[in-house]
Design an enzyme around this catalytic site. Structure first.
Site, PDB file in Angstrom:
ATOM      1  N   GLY A   1     -44.534  -7.263 -23.986  1.00  0.00           N
ATOM      2  CA  GLY A   1     -44.343  -6.094 -23.122  1.00  0.00           C
ATOM      3  C   GLY A   1     -42.870  -5.942 -22.850  1.00  0.00           C
ATOM      4  O   GLY A   1     -42.080  -6.873 -23.083  1.00  0.00           O
TER       5      GLY A   1
ATOM      6  N   GLN B   1     -26.577  -4.485 -32.106  1.00  0.00           N
ATOM      7  CA  GLN B   1     -27.066  -4.022 -33.415  1.00  0.00           C
ATOM      8  C   GLN B   1     -27.891  -5.122 -34.115  1.00  0.00           C
ATOM      9  O   GLN B   1     -28.516  -5.900 -33.430  1.00  0.00           O
ATOM     10  CB  GLN B   1     -25.906  -3.529 -34.296  1.00  0.00           C
ATOM     11  CG  GLN B   1     -25.271  -2.225 -33.794  1.00  0.00           C
ATOM     12  CD  GLN B   1     -24.140  -2.439 -32.807  1.00  0.00           C
ATOM     13  OE1 GLN B   1     -23.307  -3.300 -32.988  1.00  0.00           O
ATOM     14  NE2 GLN B   1     -24.101  -1.650 -31.754  1.00  0.00           N
TER      15      GLN B   1
ATOM     16  N   GLY C   1     -26.093   1.247 -26.496  1.00  0.00           N
ATOM     17  CA  GLY C   1     -26.621   1.735 -25.220  1.00  0.00           C
ATOM     18  C   GLY C   1     -27.919   1.064 -24.824  1.00  0.00           C
ATOM     19  O   GLY C   1     -28.819   0.943 -25.634  1.00  0.00           O
ATOM     20  N   HIS C   2     -28.009   0.612 -23.580  1.00  0.00           N
ATOM     21  CA  HIS C   2     -29.288   0.111 -23.116  1.00  0.00           C
ATOM     22  C   HIS C   2     -29.488   0.422 -21.648  1.00  0.00           C
ATOM     23  O   HIS C   2     -28.545   0.528 -20.891  1.00  0.00           O
ATOM     24  CB  HIS C   2     -29.462  -1.378 -23.400  1.00  0.00           C
ATOM     25  CG  HIS C   2     -28.324  -2.233 -22.946  1.00  0.00           C
ATOM     26  ND1 HIS C   2     -27.139  -2.298 -23.629  1.00  0.00           N
ATOM     27  CD2 HIS C   2     -28.207  -3.052 -21.892  1.00  0.00           C
ATOM     28  CE1 HIS C   2     -26.329  -3.135 -23.006  1.00  0.00           C
ATOM     29  NE2 HIS C   2     -26.950  -3.609 -21.947  1.00  0.00           N
TER      30      HIS C   2
ATOM     31  N   ASP D   1     -32.228  -2.575 -31.902  1.00  0.00           N
ATOM     32  CA  ASP D   1     -33.383  -2.196 -31.076  1.00  0.00           C
ATOM     33  C   ASP D   1     -34.542  -3.181 -31.187  1.00  0.00           C
ATOM     34  O   ASP D   1     -35.707  -2.800 -31.070  1.00  0.00           O
ATOM     35  CB  ASP D   1     -33.884  -0.776 -31.432  1.00  0.00           C
ATOM     36  CG  ASP D   1     -32.772   0.243 -31.410  1.00  0.00           C
ATOM     37  OD1 ASP D   1     -31.961   0.191 -30.478  1.00  0.00           O
ATOM     38  OD2 ASP D   1     -32.703   1.081 -32.323  1.00  0.00           O
TER      39      ASP D   1
ATOM     40  N   ARG E   1      -4.188  -2.652 -39.813  1.00  0.00           N
ATOM     41  CA  ARG E   1      -3.055  -3.186 -39.034  1.00  0.00           C
ATOM     42  C   ARG E   1      -2.244  -2.098 -38.357  1.00  0.00           C
ATOM     43  O   ARG E   1      -1.034  -2.182 -38.235  1.00  0.00           O
ATOM     44  CB  ARG E   1      -2.191  -4.088 -39.926  1.00  0.00           C
ATOM     45  CG  ARG E   1      -2.960  -5.340 -40.274  1.00  0.00           C
ATOM     46  CD  ARG E   1      -2.561  -5.980 -41.543  1.00  0.00           C
ATOM     47  NE  ARG E   1      -2.625  -5.087 -42.674  1.00  0.00           N
ATOM     48  CZ  ARG E   1      -2.282  -5.463 -43.905  1.00  0.00           C
ATOM     49  NH1 ARG E   1      -1.838  -6.664 -44.113  1.00  0.00           N
ATOM     50  NH2 ARG E   1      -2.368  -4.612 -44.894  1.00  0.00           N
TER      51      ARG E   1
ATOM     52  N   LYS F   1     -33.367  -7.280 -27.920  1.00  0.00           N
ATOM     53  CA  LYS F   1     -32.446  -8.392 -27.605  1.00  0.00           C
ATOM     54  C   LYS F   1     -32.138  -8.452 -26.117  1.00  0.00           C
ATOM     55  O   LYS F   1     -32.025  -9.528 -25.545  1.00  0.00           O
ATOM     56  CB  LYS F   1     -31.122  -8.227 -28.378  1.00  0.00           C
ATOM     57  CG  LYS F   1     -31.263  -8.349 -29.877  1.00  0.00           C
ATOM     58  CD  LYS F   1     -29.937  -8.178 -30.568  1.00  0.00           C
ATOM     59  CE  LYS F   1     -29.377  -6.779 -30.501  1.00  0.00           C
ATOM     60  NZ  LYS F   1     -30.162  -5.751 -31.197  1.00  0.00           N
TER      61      LYS F   1
HETATM   62  P1  IMP Z   1     -21.861   3.262 -35.517  1.00  0.00           P
HETATM   63  O1  IMP Z   1     -22.002   1.860 -35.046  1.00  0.00           O
HETATM   64  O2  IMP Z   1     -21.807   4.271 -34.405  1.00  0.00           O
HETATM   65  O3  IMP Z   1     -20.717   3.424 -36.484  1.00  0.00           O
HETATM   66  O4  IMP Z   1     -23.196   3.630 -36.357  1.00  0.00           O
HETATM   67  C1  IMP Z   1     -23.465   3.060 -37.628  1.00  0.00           C
HETATM   68  C2  IMP Z   1     -24.969   2.850 -37.843  1.00  0.00           C
HETATM   69  O5  IMP Z   1     -25.424   1.843 -36.963  1.00  0.00           O
HETATM   70  C3  IMP Z   1     -25.850   4.064 -37.567  1.00  0.00           C
HETATM   71  O6  IMP Z   1     -26.945   4.035 -38.473  1.00  0.00           O
HETATM   72  C4  IMP Z   1     -26.350   3.847 -36.147  1.00  0.00           C
HETATM   73  O7  IMP Z   1     -27.593   4.491 -35.903  1.00  0.00           O
HETATM   74  C5  IMP Z   1     -26.518   2.340 -36.167  1.00  0.00           C
HETATM   75  N1  IMP Z   1     -26.384   1.728 -34.836  1.00  0.00           N
HETATM   76  C6  IMP Z   1     -25.220   1.518 -34.150  1.00  0.00           C
HETATM   77  N2  IMP Z   1     -25.477   0.887 -33.006  1.00  0.00           N
HETATM   78  C7  IMP Z   1     -26.811   0.675 -32.990  1.00  0.00           C
HETATM   79  C8  IMP Z   1     -27.659   0.002 -32.085  1.00  0.00           C
HETATM   80  O8  IMP Z   1     -27.204  -0.555 -31.083  1.00  0.00           O
HETATM   81  N3  IMP Z   1     -28.997  -0.020 -32.406  1.00  0.00           N
HETATM   82  C9  IMP Z   1     -29.497   0.552 -33.542  1.00  0.00           C
HETATM   83  N4  IMP Z   1     -28.725   1.163 -34.426  1.00  0.00           N
HETATM   84  C10 IMP Z   1     -27.394   1.215 -34.152  1.00  0.00           C
END
Ligand code: IMP
Length: 496
Positions: free
Chosen positions: A481, A256, A48-49, A21, A170, A24
């Site tokens: 912004g 992420q 998600g975005h 978040d 695997r 990016k």
């Molecule tokens: P997972 O990727 O669903 O297995 O989640 C593992 C951890 O990564 C959790 O703490 C989620 O909140 C965090 N996480 C996964 N994707 C995102 C993202 O795109 N932005 C922020 N946190 C994320």
């Protein structure tokens, strides 16, 4: 053979420097204009975005924002979680072999874009792994089980972890396997009974449709046919090399962030892939020299946010259910209970930053945890990914404060540390050591963007320059912004 320094299109990798978040998507959207191909190299539909045409955009536990002028309707909003956002600009989008792909999400996102008059060109690596319904069920089952001992991670529930587990074990099923009916059936017959036994015998949960081989075969075979009919599957490394040799510019879109990296993050509170820049090579099939010969831009916020559990040394206040040991007291209650005005002030500050920065998930509405900027975390991120530039977002969000704090190092049991310790328990024990910098006032950020870097308030410039110097990485861009147009570009990596 590719070696660093050879000719071919430019390669730019966008990496999250913190905990996801970071904005990016806005940077990807800005620079994807110059790119021909936008590649995701890790993760799946956990990123998600929301993409808003010509306006602002927000992220939900995801890769943040993007906007576009190529969409037919200027007020259109696109919700994407898997497809690279560059496809909305008419670029080729690639899901590399390092991704885990939920075909249902893939086709739903493509269809939604088509209904809006776009013709997205999306290619999927045959080596990418497929997320099946049993992975999603197991994600939920494991999280519920872990919650009993406070080990739950707050995953997105999309089956990301269990799919990567099967890849390493695997026993995973890859996109290429969907194309061959016999291979698909054989693989399902091998793996599904194991997954059913795990759910029923280990976790004691009744299983249904998600573990039914006949149903899974029928549905996933149809996905295989659709992928083949539309000629969507590729050998990603070969595809990207051929295109790059012909001059194509490539943008890697990391999802992420560094502290969520399964190797370099604060394990086990991480995702199961490698958002760091090395992941771009492994997860695409373009070699590390090609990735490293390009630009690697670390995207960061001027402060910190985090979704999910795990430590956060510079956290301000807390969010119930996510901050370890936090009970959800209001600012006044904290002040009264502890007789400590400092704690109450931290709660108020957290609320202020959360509101000003829009730090709420767009789908779930969940408040994000927030904290002061953590330089040891950024030094760790810069080292892990060899950042060549920093994109610093949300500089406008901190405006209006008299002073801002920056954690410059940690103190742990009397020892000073400049970067993040290798174990999560040690990281949780770190005491942030702050340096106080002067704040800057709110201003007409639109005018600042028009005039450029020198128009930034002097104290905001001092802040970003301090960060850049401490981390040892030059500034490539500054976000003031949420709109892609609200970015001051100091060094465009495609403009070389
Ligand atoms: P997972 O990727 O669903 O297995 O989640 C593992 C951890 O990564 C959790 O703490 C989620 O909140 C965090 N996480 C996964 N994707 C995102 C993202 O795109 N932005 C922020 N946190 C994320």
């Amino acid at each position: 053979m590719h070696r660093a320094g050879e000719t071919g299109g430019m390669v730019v990798t966008i990496v999250g420097s913190q905990l996801g978040d970071e904005g990016k998507g806005g940077i990807v959207d800005r620079w994807s204009e110059a790119a021909d191909i936008v590649v995701r190299y890790q993760g799946g539909d956990n990123a998600g975005h929301t993409v808003v045409s010509g306006g602002t955009a927000t992220a939900d536990g995801g890769t943040a924002t993007a906007s576009t002028e190529t969409a037919s309707d200027v007020s259109t909003e696109y919700k994407l979680s898997l497809v690279p956002s560059g496809v909305i600009r008419g670029k080729t989008g690639v899901l590399g072999n390092g991704c885990v792909v939920n075909p249902e999400t893939l086709f739903a996102e493509i269809e939604r874009l088509r209904e809006r008059g776009l013709d997205p060109d999306v290619r999927v690596a045959k080596r990418a792994h497929v997320i099946f319904p049993y992975h999603r069920e197991l994600d939920g089952i494991e999280e519920r089980t872990k919650a009993d001992s406070d080990f739950d991670i707050g995953t997105t529930g999309k089956g990301i972890g269990p799919t990567y587990e099967d890849r390493a074990g695997r026993r995973g099923i890859r996109i290429g396997d969907l194309l061959d009916p016999d291979v698909l059936r054989d693989r399902l017959e091998y793996v599904v009974p194991q997954k059913r036994a795990l759910a029923e015998s280990v976790f004691g949960v009744e299983t249904g449709d998600a573990f039914d081989i006949g149903r899974l075969y029928g549905e996933y075979r149809r996905y295989g046919e659709r992928l083949a009919d539309r000629d969507m599957t590729i050998d990603a490394g070969a595809f990207l090399t051929t295109k790059r040799d012909a001059g194509a510019e490539i943008l890697f879109e990391g999802a992420q962030g560094t502290l969520l990296d399964v190797d370099h993050g604060n394990y086990p509170f991480v995702t199961s892939s490698n958002p760091t820049a090395g992941g771009a090579a492994v997860g695409s099939g373009l070699g590390p020299a090609v990735v490293g010969d390009g630009a690697v831009i670390g995207v960061m916020k001027a402060y910190l946010s985090r979704v999910g559990t795990g430590p956060l040394p510079t956290e301000l206040g807390g969010v119930k259910g996510q901050t370890p040991g936090y009970g959800g007291e209001s600012a006044d209650e904290v002040g009264e209970a502890n007789g400590q005005d400092g704690d109450a002030a931290d709660e108020r500050l957290a609320t202020h930053i959360r509101e000003a920065g829009g730090e709420y998930g767009t789908v779930t509405g969940r408040p994000r945890r927030v904290g002061w900027l953590d330089l040891p975390m950024l030094r760790h991120a810069a080292r892990a990914s060899s950042f060549s530039g920093l994109a610093i977002n949300h500089v406008d969000t901190l405006a209006g404060m008299d002073t801002v704090q920056v954690c410059v190092r940690y103190d742990i049991e009397g020892e000073t540390r400049e970067t993040v310790p290798a174990t999560t328990e040690r990281w949780a024990a770190c005491e942030p050591q702050y340096e106080e910098l002067e704040g800057w006032s709110d201003t007409d950020w639109g005018a600042v963007v028009e005039k450029g870097y020198e128009a930034l308030p002097a104290k905001a410039r001092a802040y970003v320059e301090f960060v850049s110097e401490e981390v040892g990485v030059p500034i490539a861009a500054i976000g003031v912004g949420p709109d892609r147009a609200q970015t001051i570009v100091l060094d465009d990596p495609f403009d070389r």
